[in-house]
Scaffold this motif. Structure first.
Motif, PDB file in Angstrom:
ATOM      1  N   HIS A   1     -38.126  18.107 -29.048  1.00 16.26           N
ATOM      2  CA  HIS A   1     -39.545  18.081 -28.704  1.00 16.26           C
ATOM      3  C   HIS A   1     -40.503  17.803 -29.857  1.00 16.26           C
ATOM      4  O   HIS A   1     -41.643  17.448 -29.628  1.00 16.26           O
ATOM      5  N   ASP A   2     -40.060  18.000 -31.082  1.00 16.37           N
ATOM      6  CA  ASP A   2     -40.954  17.722 -32.209  1.00 16.37           C
ATOM      7  C   ASP A   2     -40.143  17.556 -33.493  1.00 16.37           C
ATOM      8  O   ASP A   2     -38.931  17.763 -33.507  1.00 16.37           O
ATOM      9  N   ASP A   3     -40.835  17.177 -34.561  1.00 21.33           N
ATOM     10  CA  ASP A   3     -40.158  16.921 -35.829  1.00 21.33           C
ATOM     11  C   ASP A   3     -39.494  18.173 -36.395  1.00 21.33           C
ATOM     12  O   ASP A   3     -38.421  18.094 -36.993  1.00 21.33           O
TER      13      ASP A   3
ATOM     14  N   ARG B   1     -33.291   7.606 -33.720  1.00 21.90           N
ATOM     15  CA  ARG B   1     -32.783   7.266 -32.384  1.00 21.90           C
ATOM     16  C   ARG B   1     -31.506   8.051 -32.087  1.00 21.90           C
ATOM     17  O   ARG B   1     -30.807   8.478 -33.007  1.00 21.90           O
TER      18      ARG B   1
ATOM     19  N   SER C   1     -38.211  11.912 -38.333  1.00 20.59           N
ATOM     20  CA  SER C   1     -39.253  12.057 -37.319  1.00 20.59           C
ATOM     21  C   SER C   1     -38.711  11.653 -35.950  1.00 20.59           C
ATOM     22  O   SER C   1     -37.940  10.700 -35.838  1.00 20.59           O
ATOM     23  N   THR C   2     -39.145  12.353 -34.915  1.00 17.19           N
ATOM     24  CA  THR C   2     -38.733  12.002 -33.557  1.00 17.19           C
ATOM     25  C   THR C   2     -39.220  10.606 -33.178  1.00 17.19           C
ATOM     26  O   THR C   2     -38.644   9.974 -32.293  1.00 17.19           O
ATOM     27  N   ALA C   3     -40.243  10.113 -33.858  1.00 13.46           N
ATOM     28  CA  ALA C   3     -40.768   8.776 -33.564  1.00 13.46           C
ATOM     29  C   ALA C   3     -39.852   7.671 -34.082  1.00 13.46           C
ATOM     30  O   ALA C   3     -39.893   6.549 -33.570  1.00 13.46           O
ATOM     31  N   THR C   4     -39.003   7.979 -35.061  1.00 11.18           N
ATOM     32  CA  THR C   4     -38.194   6.929 -35.677  1.00 11.18           C
ATOM     33  C   THR C   4     -36.684   7.137 -35.572  1.00 11.18           C
ATOM     34  O   THR C   4     -35.932   6.174 -35.647  1.00 11.18           O
TER      35      THR C   4
END
Length: 190
Positions: A50-52, A20, A15-18
């Protein structure tokens, strides 16, 4: 700071949230290698995935295309893996409203050059040795400019996004018009 080793992580878990930039996403590739762009940096353009879906596509490409090339030829810097829409517009001199359909904007394509290796030879190696690809295009190769002119564009669809075409093309100079044209197969001239 060393990143996490995600080289064996399932694509669906990324995920782009996790993930790095410094994280290892293939045995010899860190995520930042897929998004780095000197032009974007100079112009202040955000070129982050831009997204997963784009992240997972780019990681799949790194594992299935870039890693085998690095295994065979050693360290190289991939050129233009992911390109944001803003970067695409700048590269192609398009208005802010234009939306590119390039596979680069979805993390599904890379451009590769190997120092000291003829571009057409690299394209042939990729077509013979990569088990799967959507397109391999020998782009802007011009033997009049030397064996290293141009680059090899390689695209790969991620799992679940359809069948890869295994299409071989060249974007080369047409002798009659002296303009670049697409032709079937991997070749030096139209």
């Amino acid at each position: 700071m060393a990143g996490q080793d995600l080289s064996k992580a399932a694509l669906a878990s990324l995920s782009t949230a996790t993930v790095r930039p410094e994280d290892l996403i293939a045995p010899n590739f860190q995520l930042y290698e897929l998004t780095v762009s000197e032009l974007a940096a100079r112009r202040g353009i955000d070129n982050a995935l831009h997204d997963d879906a784009a992240l997972r596509s780019a990681v799949h490409l790194a594992r299935a295309v870039l890693q085998p090339i690095r295994d065979r030829f050693g360290r190289f810097t991939p050129n233009s893996v992911y390109r944001s829409q803003a970067l695409e517009r700048l590269l192609k001199d398009r208005p802010a409203s234009w939306i590119s359909t390039s596979q680069h904007t979805e993390g599904r394509a890379c451009d590769v050059e190997i120092a000291g290796m003829a571009t057409l030879e690299l394209a042939h190696w990729a077509s013979a040795n990569l088990p799967n690809y959507d397109q391999i295009i020998c782009e802007c190769y011009d033997p009049r400019k030397g064996p290293n002119s141009g680059w090899v564009h390689i695209s790969l669809l991620p799992p679940g996004m359809g069948k890869n075409r295994r299409q071989l093309l060249s974007y080369v100079v047409d002798a009659a018009s002296d303009k670049l044209v697409y032709v079937e197969g991997l070749q030096a001239q139209a």
